[in-house]
Design a protein around this motif. Sequence first.
Motif, short mmCIF file in Angstrom:
data_model
loop_
_atom_site.label_atom_id
_atom_site.label_comp_id
_atom_site.label_asym_id
_atom_site.label_seq_id
_atom_site.Cartn_x
_atom_site.Cartn_y
_atom_site.Cartn_z
N THR A 29 43.56 35.99 51.86
CA THR A 29 44.25 34.93 51.14
C THR A 29 44.46 33.75 52.07
OG1 THR A 29 46.57 35.50 51.64
CG2 THR A 29 45.53 36.67 49.81
N GLU A 91 41.66 35.97 47.47
CA GLU A 91 41.76 34.62 46.92
C GLU A 91 40.40 33.91 46.95
OE1 GLU A 91 44.15 30.43 47.82
OE2 GLU A 91 44.79 32.31 48.77
N LYS A 288 47.13 31.98 43.88
CA LYS A 288 45.83 32.07 44.53
C LYS A 288 44.82 31.07 43.96
CE LYS A 288 46.23 37.06 45.46
NZ LYS A 288 45.57 38.37 45.26
#
Length: 293
Positions: A29, A91, A288
């Motif tokens: 992420t 993500e 995200k």
Amino acid sequence: MTDAATRSVGDVDAHRRVLVAAAYRMLGTVAEAEDAAQEAYVRWLRLSDAEREAIANPGGWLMRVTGRICLDVLGSARVRHETYVGEWLPEPVPASSETGDPADAVIGAESVSTALLLVLETLTPAERVAFVLHEVFAVPFAEIAEVLGRSAAACRQLAASARRHVGRRRGATVPRTRHDQVVAAFAAASATGSLEALVRVLAPDVVLVSDGGGVVSAARRPVRGADHVARFLLGLARKQPTAVYEPAVTGDGLGFAIRVDGVIAAAVAFATDGERVTDVWMMRNPHKLRAWV
């Protein structure tokens, strides 16, 4: 701030893109990657002027510290994923992001795909750190040993094991042009609204994973099989009749950004076998999707 400390700020800023890019590959992420790079920055500033002056390669020092931070985060990641609401996906970042963030060009490189990040998720934390640092960023094993607290030989074995695992799990590589043709055929079939047409472009064992993070509505479990996935997608289209599907370049190839009333609602990436779609990864968690705004 002393002159040495002022120079140190420049040192960190010069390496930030690479630090965030490495951390993103290790953690999956952007937010966590940026936090890891920022923490490395803080630790650099906590050094005395003499300690900073003694470091011949600030970039190497920062990379090692970022690796250790990511190793710690990965140690608790599996627990956090177990308590995550619904399915967890890494993500997605557009391959040609234009948000103005200096890290975007590296983070959004076409080599960073959802498919690869999902394979990296199956590695142990030590394997993942060793693989990313050595295979992607060419960090010597002697330096990786400092990160992992193991011998250089042990780190070499970790990276080799990870490389074999990644190779097995990723399977055959589909040429990007062919992947994009299959996804374009999927989009055309979806536009018809025909269940039969959509099923034909989906592999029989296709899997759709949707990540809403408990923030927005999403399938709590993977949707499996061509018929079920087709019905899910057509049902979603009926629920969002004003949605606009914009072609987007992702690390996996052609994908789509879905906007409703001009607001990003989802980013969709795909895997194909060169003939049909085998995986659909739908990111709906707004936390995200900030790179897609």
